[in-house]
Structures are given as structure tokens and as C-alpha cells.
Design a protein around this motif. Structure first.
Motif, PDB file in Angstrom:
ATOM      1  N   VAL A 199      13.137 -42.904  24.757  1.00 20.42           N
ATOM      2  CA  VAL A 199      12.014 -43.848  24.637  1.00 20.42           C
ATOM      3  C   VAL A 199      10.824 -43.361  25.459  1.00 20.42           C
ATOM      4  O   VAL A 199       9.691 -43.318  24.971  1.00 20.42           O
ATOM      5  CB  VAL A 199      12.453 -45.258  25.084  1.00 20.42           C
ATOM      6  N   ARG A 200      11.063 -42.988  26.697  1.00 19.92           N
ATOM      7  CA  ARG A 200      10.005 -42.456  27.561  1.00 19.92           C
ATOM      8  C   ARG A 200      10.643 -41.779  28.761  1.00 19.92           C
ATOM      9  O   ARG A 200      11.866 -41.852  28.951  1.00 19.92           O
ATOM     10  CB  ARG A 200       9.048 -43.567  28.026  1.00 19.92           C
ATOM     11  N   LYS A 243      11.484 -49.215  19.745  1.00 21.40           N
ATOM     12  CA  LYS A 243      10.267 -49.658  19.071  1.00 21.40           C
ATOM     13  C   LYS A 243       9.049 -49.572  19.980  1.00 21.40           C
ATOM     14  O   LYS A 243       7.921 -49.455  19.492  1.00 21.40           O
ATOM     15  CB  LYS A 243      10.445 -51.096  18.579  1.00 21.40           C
ATOM     16  N   ASN A 244       9.263 -49.659  21.282  1.00 19.61           N
ATOM     17  CA  ASN A 244       8.156 -49.551  22.240  1.00 19.61           C
ATOM     18  C   ASN A 244       8.714 -49.034  23.568  1.00 19.61           C
ATOM     19  O   ASN A 244       9.915 -48.772  23.684  1.00 19.61           O
ATOM     20  CB  ASN A 244       7.454 -50.901  22.437  1.00 19.61           C
ATOM     21  N   SER A 245       7.848 -48.878  24.572  1.00 24.80           N
ATOM     22  CA  SER A 245       8.252 -48.250  25.832  1.00 24.80           C
ATOM     23  C   SER A 245       9.252 -49.087  26.630  1.00 24.80           C
ATOM     24  O   SER A 245       9.915 -48.567  27.533  1.00 24.80           O
ATOM     25  CB  SER A 245       7.016 -47.982  26.703  1.00 24.80           C
ATOM     26  N   GLN A 246       9.346 -50.368  26.306  1.00 30.59           N
ATOM     27  CA  GLN A 246      10.288 -51.226  27.020  1.00 30.59           C
ATOM     28  C   GLN A 246      11.587 -51.458  26.249  1.00 30.59           C
ATOM     29  O   GLN A 246      12.492 -52.142  26.742  1.00 30.59           O
ATOM     30  CB  GLN A 246       9.632 -52.588  27.316  1.00 30.59           C
ATOM     31  N   ASP A 247      11.696 -50.868  25.068  1.00 32.96           N
ATOM     32  CA  ASP A 247      12.881 -51.068  24.225  1.00 32.96           C
ATOM     33  C   ASP A 247      13.888 -49.945  24.504  1.00 32.96           C
ATOM     34  O   ASP A 247      13.956 -48.945  23.786  1.00 32.96           O
ATOM     35  CB  ASP A 247      12.458 -51.072  22.745  1.00 32.96           C
ATOM     36  N   TYR A 248      14.661 -50.120  25.585  1.00 34.29           N
ATOM     37  CA  TYR A 248      15.659 -49.114  25.961  1.00 34.29           C
ATOM     38  C   TYR A 248      16.883 -49.817  26.548  1.00 34.29           C
ATOM     39  O   TYR A 248      16.828 -50.989  26.949  1.00 34.29           O
ATOM     40  CB  TYR A 248      15.086 -48.102  26.952  1.00 34.29           C
TER      41      TYR A 248
END
Length: 606
Positions: free
Chosen positions: A547-548, A567-572
Motif C-alpha cells: 500500500v505504501r 484502495k487508499n494509503s490507510q487500507d492495509y
């Protein structure tokens, strides 16, 4: 120039006598009020400063009622054929009363500026209250006391209204300079008024300038001067049930079983420890420093018992509460609390027993300087040292008094990373040779792991895990303990079978090695214990997407999502840490990657 100079001599003798009296009364009142916590403190304070805010004529009127022939003191003195009214003694009393508030208030401010840790540390070094006053409080407050004395003198010299009411204006007997000025102007003798006005300004300003000059000279001498070795001689090393502990430790080592009711939480801990350093690990406000303060006698527990090597330091049931100076406990506080007005050698010698010869003191201090790699710094002052040197001086001072227990309250918190590492190694060596009990407070879990074989983990005033560092890091008892020990990956867990657990927050089912207890609530794994693999046949191996990333000087933190792309940087789901060398070999590989959660590395928690 007037022919009669009596106002000058009368003013000088009354103001000097008043200053002499207020010097002792003001210091005594200020030092007493500094520690007074009883009822009526505000009322007492108001009485002390009332002459400062009341009109001088009102003060004089009250003094006249008190010392007059019908007053309580006046009647008493009448039996000895002595009177205060209309004498220079009356002028001195009036000057004393009106100058006292300045002396008291300024001196109180000087005492309040002293770091409270200096006084607390002095008590742990065996100093009596008298020793603390004469060797710490008074010297540190001396510039303020000198200023207060000069202000009191100037106020006494210029007193008019109260003096006129009590002593009157009798030329040659009670006429002071302010009254001479007033009545000279009233009589049209302006030259005489000018003479006395200039005289009183010269006297007052000369005193103020002299005090300022002395203070500047004192600071210069402190900056470049050195002092001889001083004799140490601080006093010398000389309802709800609490937890139940094995009392065998009461004959040796440290036994603690205390409760302290605080505004924000209740501290309630019980533990025992021997000569191996015990680390107190926890977040801010967990109660770590409060435990040390209770052990040192700085704070008093609400209830409980503290025993050190068979000596009862505190027992609420038996009414035992030894003062700090008698506990034989060394305390190293966060800011080190070195006494700024005395040299390094004198700081170290402060806690040595009374009666030692100067030669013996010098030998013992030199031994501590060598042990702490501070050779040649004995004549310096604390402000001339680096932060690391100050810390070593504070440790040497604590050890010089030969304490039975050593309390270290985040001793590396004020140091930079490089110096912190150096001093940590030296601290480890020092503690290895120390024969007493050591408690080491920190919120840095790596620091605690390196220095302390055993740990007590605290949360909101409660001990949530106590044991060896290996046990606590490998098998944390609760989620909070896991978080404090650096575990970044935690998931709610549901038991599927004796060796199978569903990690709800990670969306996967995991095989475990050890049998799972029915009380299981969470499962975790540390960020550095992930295995990236291409062998999909191994248990607990799942596809993952990056994700990042987050970079540190030596590692990369990978934020991963299992089963699908984020789906986004916080979706882990998970955080994995790898060295940069490893990252260089894997960063260009196509997704999905495969990560294995080794069953031997999984942490099961209630």
C-alpha cells in the motif's frame, strides 16, 4: 548644608536596626511559608503583606494603638517605666513594620525559584533540613535575599507616615530625613530640603548599585573561578486489600506493596526485586516516577508497606514513614538536579558521612571522578559541563553516599542519540558493579531491554506484566503490554480449534503451535518477524500487496494488505520492517508478493 545633621544619624540607626530585624524575620517567615500547607495560609499571607498596601498613616495609627499607653504592649512596658511612643525606638519599629513585606515577599520569590528537585535529592543524600537550608536554599536564594535586604533598607530609610504617627517629629530625637524634608519645605527652607533629598537618594541608590555590582561580580567568579574541596557531611548515608507478596524478600532486596490515591488515577502496585536492575516500563502518566518518589520518601503512599534489605521504610499500619535522609536511597532525576552554586567535587562529596577528614573526602571523590571518566573536572561548576558530564556527576553523587537502592528516573531523556548510546553503555557497566537494588524508569522499550534483565510494565497505575524481559517481549500478557513492547500488528482473534485462530482484522485464519486458551482475545506479530517467500505450500502464507512505505535511516516499513490491493494509503492490514538491502532486492518484484506469518512468531494474548 544644615547645621544639625541629627536626621542623618537618626535615619541611619533606625533604618539599619529595622533592616537587621526584618532580615531575620523576613527570611524565617518566607522559608516557613514556602513549606506551609496548613489552613489559613491566605490569611497569614495577607497579614504579612498588609503594611505594603495599607496607607502608612493607618499602619502608624494601629501601631500607636498597640504601643500607646493604653495599648497592650504600652501597659506592659509602663510597669518597667519604659515607653516606645515618641522615641527613636518607635521610629525603628515603624520602619521595621513597613519594610517587612518587601523583605518577606522578595525572599519568598527567591526561595520559590529554587528547583524543588535540588531539595529532594539533597534529602535522599542524607541531608537534614538545617543542612539543606544553609548549604542549598540559602546560598541559591542569596542574590534575591540581598536584593530584598536592600529594598527593605531603602523602604525603612524613606518611611514617613507611620513614623510620624508613632514617634513624632522631635528634632534631635525622632526626626528622620523624610520628616526633615517635609518640615523644611513647609518652612520654606528649600536649600535644606534639597540637601536632605539628595542625601537620601545617594544613600538608597548607593546601596542598590552595590548589590547589583556584587551580583555581577559573583556571576563572573562562578563562571571562571574554582573553589577548594569542601567537607561533605550532609548527614550521611546513614478497606481494599492490596496484592499479596512473598515476604521472603523482606529480609533482603526490595519489597514494595503500596497504594497511592491520585487525582487522575490510583497507583496500586506490588513487586519484589533483588540486585538485578528492574526496569519500570510504561507510557506517560502510568505511575513510574511516582513509584520512585514513594520509595525515596518524597511522596507518601496512601497505604501499604516498603521494605529494603530488612529495614521497614514505610508501613501505614504501623505508622512508620522514614524521612528521605534515613532511607539510604540514591535518586537520579531527569534533570540531574546538580547543585549549581558548588563545584563538581563538592556535589559528589555532598552525601558523604559527617566527620570524614578533608583528605578522605578528596580520595573518595577522586575515585568517583575516575570511575565516571570525569578526571580533571572536579573544580568545574555544573553549568560548565556537557549534558553527558552532568549525568555522570549526578550518578557519581548518588553512588558516593553508598545507597542500598538506586533509583534512575529516565536518565537519558535529555541527551542526543549518540551521547545516549555512549552513556547507556557506561551505565550498564556501572550497574553491573553496583551491589544494591536498582530501579530504572523509562518509556523506551529498547532502552529497557538493553539495560534491565527484568521488567515491570505499568498502565494507569497498575502492574500489567512482571517478569524477565525475554518472557515479556516474547509472550506479552495483554494487548497494552504488546503495544508498549513495540508490537505494531494486532488483531482481534476468535478461537477456531485448539491450534487454529481466526484473525478478524487481518481477514485470515492462522495455524498456531502452542495450544490456545479459551480466554484468547488478540493475536499479534512483530514487524521485523515477517518472512517473504515464494513457497506457497507453507502454512500461514498469504498473498499481499504493498500500500505504501515509510523510511528510516536503516529500514523500510512496508504497509501491506492481504488478499487484494489497497484502495487508499490507510487500507492495509500489516506493517513489516525490512533492511534497505532486502528492500532493494524485492521492491521491483511484481505483485502479489507472498508473506508468511511464522506460527512460532505469533503472539497470543488474552
Amino acid at each position: 548644608m544644615p547645621l544639625d545633621l541629627s536626621p542623618l544619624w537618626i535615619s541611619l540607626k533606625t533604618s539599619l536596626l529595622a533592616t537587621f530585624i526584618t532580615f531575620f524575620l523576613g527570611i524565617a517567615a518566607a522559608y516557613w511559608m514556602l513549606g506551609y500547607r496548613g489552613k489559613g495560609k491566605s490569611l497569614i499571607e495577607s497579614i504579612f503583606i498588609a503594611p505594603l498596601i495599607l496607607p502608612p498613616t493607618v499602619v502608624g495609627f494601629l501601631l500607636l494603638l498597640f504601643f500607646g499607653k493604653n495599648g497592650p504592649v504600652g501597659k506592659l512596658m509602663e510597669t518597667f517605666d519604659f515607653t516606645i511612643v515618641f522615641t527613636w525606638y518607635g521610629a525603628a519599629i515603624a520602619a521595621t513594620v513597613v519594610s517587612f513585606p518587601l523583605m518577606y515577599k522578595t525572599t519568598l520569590g527567591a526561595f520559590e525559584q529554587i528547583d524543588g528537585n535540588l531539595l529532594r535529592v539533597a534529602r535522599t543524600l542524607g541531608a537534614t533540613e538545617a543542612t539543606i537550608f544553609w548549604r542549598i536554599s540559602f546560598p541559591l536564594a542569596l542574590p534575591g535575599i540581598a536584593a530584598a535586604t536592600m529594598l527593605a533598607f531603602a523602604r525603612a530609610l524613606g518611611e514617613f507616615g507611620a513614623t510620624l504617627m508613632l514617634a513624632g517629629n522631635i528634632p534631635g530625637q525622632t526626626q528622620t530625613i523624610p520628616m526633615a524634608i517635609y518640615f523644611a519645605v513647609e518652612g520654606g527652607a528649600m536649600n535644606e530640603a534639597w540637601f536632605w533629598a539628595i542625601a537620601i537618594m545617594v544613600i538608597s541608590l548607593s546601596g542598590i548599585i552595590a548589590v547589583n555590582f556584587w551580583q555581577e561580580l559573583r556571576e563572573k567568579r562562578r563562571g571562571v573561578g574554582s573553589r577548594e574541596w569542601g567537607v561533605g557531611g550532609a548527614g550521611g548515608a546513614g478497606g481494599e486489600n492490596l496484592y499479596t507478596l512473598d515476604s521472603s524478600f523482606e529480609s533482603g532486596g526490595l519489597f514494595v506493596n503500596i497504594e497511592k490515591v491520585l487525582p487522575s488515577f490510583d497507583l496500586k502496585v506490588a513487586f519484589t526485586t533483588d540486585e538485578q536492575p528492574l526496569g519500570l516500563l510504561g507510557g506517560s502518566g502510568a505511575g513510574k516516577s511516582m513509584i520512585l518518589r514513594c520509595l525515596a520518601g518524597i511522596e507518601t503512599p496512601t497505604r501499604g508497606r516498603i521494605v529494603l534489605n530488612g529495614r521497614v521504610l514505610f508501613d501505614s499500619e504501623q505508622g512508620i514513614n522514614l524521612p528521605s535522609r534515613d532511607r539510604r536511597i540514591g535518586f537520579l532525576v531527569q534533570n540531574y538536579a546538580l547543585f549549581p552554586h558548588i563545584s563538581v567535587a563538592q556535589n559528589i562529596a555532598f552525601g558523604l558521612p559527617k566527620g570524614l577528614s578533608a583528605g578522605s573526602i578528596k580520595v573518595q571523590v577522586e575515585e568517583q571522578l575516575i570511575a565516571m571518566q570525569l578526571q580533571g573536572l572536579g573544580d568545574r561548576y555544573p553549568h560548565q559541563l556537557s549534558g553527558g558530564q552532568q549525568q555522570r556527576v549526578a550518578l557519581a553523587r548518588a553512588l558516593a553516599s553508598q545507597p542500598e537502592a538506586l533509583l534512575l528516573d529516565e536518565p537519558f531523556s535529555a541527551l542526543d542519540t549518540h551521547l545516549r548510546s555512549q552513556l547507556e553503555q557506561q551505565m550498564t557497566e556501572t550497574l553491573a558493579g553496583y551491589q544494591g537494588v536498582t530501579l530504572f524508569v523509562t518509556h523506551n522499550m529498547e532502552e529497557a531491554y538493553r539495560i534491565c534483565p527484568n521488567l515491570l510494565v505499568l498502565e494507569h497505575g497498575r502492574a500489567v506484566h512482571y517478569g524477565s524481559k525475554h518472557d515479556i517481549f516474547q509472550h506479552p500478557a495483554t494487548v497494552s503490554v504488546a503495544q508498549l513492547t513495540g508490537c505494531k500488528n494486532l488483531s482481534r482473534a476468535v478461537l477456531q480449534s485448539s491450534q487454529q485462530v481466526e484473525a478478524i482484522d487481518w481477514g485470515c485464519t492462522l495455524q498456531v503451535i502452542e495450544p490456545v486458551k479459551s480466554e484468547l482475545s488478540y493475536i499479534g506479530i512483530r514487524a521485523h518477524q515477517f518472512i517473504f517467500t515464494n513457497d506457497l505450500s507453507q502454512e500461514n502464507t498469504f498473498p499481499c500487496w504493498l500500500v505504501r512505505t515509510s523510511e528510516t535511516p536503516h529500514r523500510i516499513t512496508l504497509f501491506l494488505k492481504l488478499h487484494s490491493a489497497g484502495k487508499n494509503s490507510q487500507d492495509y492490514h500489516l506493517q513489516a520492517e525490512v533492511f534497505k538491502e532486502k528492500w532493494a532486492t524485492m521492491k521491483d518484484q511484481p505483485f502479489p508478493w507472498y508473506v508468511r506469518l511464522d506460527p512460532l512468531r505469533l503472539i497470543l494474548m488474552e
